[in-house]
Design a protein around this motif. Structure first.
Motif, short mmCIF file in Angstrom:
data_model
loop_
_atom_site.label_atom_id
_atom_site.label_comp_id
_atom_site.label_asym_id
_atom_site.label_seq_id
_atom_site.Cartn_x
_atom_site.Cartn_y
_atom_site.Cartn_z
N ALA A 279 56.34 33.58 -4.76
CA ALA A 279 57.07 32.53 -4.29
C ALA A 279 56.83 32.78 -2.70
CB ALA A 279 58.58 32.42 -4.48
N LEU A 280 57.07 34.12 -2.18
CA LEU A 280 56.83 34.33 -0.87
C LEU A 280 55.18 34.25 -0.46
CD1 LEU A 280 58.93 37.85 -0.48
CD2 LEU A 280 59.27 35.51 0.52
N LEU B 218 59.13 28.18 -4.36
CA LEU B 218 59.70 28.64 -5.30
C LEU B 218 59.21 28.03 -6.64
CD1 LEU B 218 61.46 30.85 -6.92
CD2 LEU B 218 63.19 29.34 -6.46
N TRP B 219 59.06 26.75 -6.61
CA TRP B 219 58.75 25.98 -7.72
C TRP B 219 57.12 25.54 -7.94
CZ3 TRP B 219 63.03 24.85 -4.64
CH2 TRP B 219 64.16 25.08 -5.13
N ASN C 200 65.68 22.84 -14.17
CA ASN C 200 64.88 23.72 -15.06
C ASN C 200 63.33 23.71 -14.92
OD1 ASN C 200 67.15 24.47 -16.21
ND2 ASN C 200 67.16 22.97 -17.82
N LEU C 201 62.99 23.27 -13.63
CA LEU C 201 61.60 23.50 -13.12
C LEU C 201 60.98 24.82 -13.30
CD1 LEU C 201 61.22 21.18 -9.95
CD2 LEU C 201 60.43 20.82 -12.43
N GLU C 202 59.83 24.85 -13.65
CA GLU C 202 58.87 26.51 -13.73
C GLU C 202 59.04 26.82 -12.15
OE1 GLU C 202 55.19 28.35 -15.67
OE2 GLU C 202 55.18 26.07 -15.52
N GLN C 203 59.20 28.11 -12.29
CA GLN C 203 59.44 28.95 -11.09
C GLN C 203 58.31 29.97 -11.06
OE1 GLN C 203 63.24 30.33 -10.41
NE2 GLN C 203 64.04 28.45 -10.22
N PHE C 204 58.03 30.23 -9.60
CA PHE C 204 57.16 31.43 -9.47
C PHE C 204 58.12 32.94 -9.42
CE2 PHE C 204 54.44 28.36 -6.85
CZ PHE C 204 53.10 28.64 -7.65
#
Length: 81
Positions: A49-50, A55-56, A40-44
């Protein structure tokens, strides 16, 4: 705020022909400080992300020259305002 930039002080001989650089800096990757990838890490968002290459958010590590101030990540939402 923690930084991934570290400083080391090389030996400077009194016989060096050029003036020494007393402190040198280097950047360490953020994965050195994370033993494992927790769930459950915070994601872009996919577009961020690109742009950032990961992504994280915890693994985002832009490179800045030691001679310039770090800039904030420019997001599409900030540009739209």
């Amino acid at each position: 705020m923690s930084t991934h930039r570290r400083v080391w002080y090389p030996y400077a001989s009194p016989f060096d022909p050029c003036p020494p650089i007393k402190a040198k800096t280097y950047s360490t990757p953020p994965n050195l400080f994370l033993g494992f990838q927790p769930p459950n890490l915070e994601q872009f968002t996919p577009m961020q992300a690109l742009r950032t290459g990961t992504l994280w958010k915890v693994f985002y590590d832009p490179w800045y020259s030691p001679y310039e101030a770090p800039r904030r990540m420019i997001t599409h939402e900030a540009v739209a305002k």
